[in-house]
Motif scaffolding. Structure first.
Motif, PDB file in Angstrom:
ATOM      1  N   VAL A   1     -66.958  31.884  32.029  1.00 25.04           N
ATOM      2  CA  VAL A   1     -67.785  32.751  31.196  1.00 25.04           C
ATOM      3  C   VAL A   1     -67.854  32.144  29.800  1.00 25.04           C
ATOM      4  O   VAL A   1     -66.823  31.860  29.204  1.00 25.04           O
TER       5      VAL A   1
ATOM      6  N   GLU B   1     -60.809  36.152  33.017  1.00 27.89           N
ATOM      7  CA  GLU B   1     -60.883  35.230  34.154  1.00 27.89           C
ATOM      8  C   GLU B   1     -60.650  35.970  35.474  1.00 27.89           C
ATOM      9  O   GLU B   1     -61.369  35.770  36.443  1.00 27.89           O
TER      10      GLU B   1
ATOM     11  N   CYS C   1     -63.598  38.245  36.315  1.00 29.68           N
ATOM     12  CA  CYS C   1     -64.716  37.464  36.865  1.00 29.68           C
ATOM     13  C   CYS C   1     -64.459  37.096  38.321  1.00 29.68           C
ATOM     14  O   CYS C   1     -65.345  37.227  39.167  1.00 29.68           O
ATOM     15  N   ARG C   2     -63.247  36.646  38.601  1.00 28.00           N
ATOM     16  CA  ARG C   2     -62.925  36.217  39.960  1.00 28.00           C
ATOM     17  C   ARG C   2     -62.989  37.381  40.950  1.00 28.00           C
ATOM     18  O   ARG C   2     -63.621  37.273  42.004  1.00 28.00           O
TER      19      ARG C   2
ATOM     20  N   PRO D   1     -65.511  31.537  40.206  1.00 25.86           N
ATOM     21  CA  PRO D   1     -66.816  31.647  39.546  1.00 25.86           C
ATOM     22  C   PRO D   1     -66.879  30.671  38.377  1.00 25.86           C
ATOM     23  O   PRO D   1     -65.849  30.186  37.902  1.00 25.86           O
TER      24      PRO D   1
ATOM     25  N   SER E   1     -64.520  40.191  40.623  1.00 20.85           N
ATOM     26  CA  SER E   1     -65.891  40.694  40.697  1.00 20.85           C
ATOM     27  C   SER E   1     -66.710  39.850  41.668  1.00 20.85           C
ATOM     28  O   SER E   1     -67.468  40.388  42.488  1.00 20.85           O
ATOM     29  N   ARG E   2     -66.534  38.531  41.585  1.00 22.88           N
ATOM     30  CA  ARG E   2     -67.251  37.629  42.497  1.00 22.88           C
ATOM     31  C   ARG E   2     -66.787  37.862  43.937  1.00 22.88           C
ATOM     32  O   ARG E   2     -67.597  37.915  44.863  1.00 22.88           O
TER      33      ARG E   2
END
Length: 76
Positions: free
Chosen positions: A73, A26, A29-30, A70, A32-33
């Motif tokens: 996933v 998590e 992903c965050r 985001p 990366s965004r």
């Protein structure tokens, strides 16, 4: 031609590396965004100046910098 500050770019990727190393999907992903949004903003700012500026001299994104979460996933 875009000019890139490699030190800033390296620092901007560290939160992504740290999240992946910690196994935190998590967070990875965050951040990366957030990184992607920051880079797009840098490119747009450069384009608005006629590509005469330095793309990556701004501050790298900080974890949780107010960017929307985001989408989740999907699990395998």
């Amino acid at each position: 031609t875009l000019s890139l500050d490699l030190d800033t770019l390296a620092v901007s990727h560290q939160p992504i590396v740290d999240a992946i190393a910690a196994g935190d999907v998590e967070l990875a992903c965050r951040v990366s965004r957030e990184h992607q949004d920051w880079f797009v903003e840098m490119l747009e700012a450069t384009a608005s100046r006629g590509a005469s500026g330095d793309v990556a001299t701004g501050s790298a994104p900080q974890e949780g910098a107010g960017v929307a979460e985001p989408a989740p996933v999907p699990s395998a």
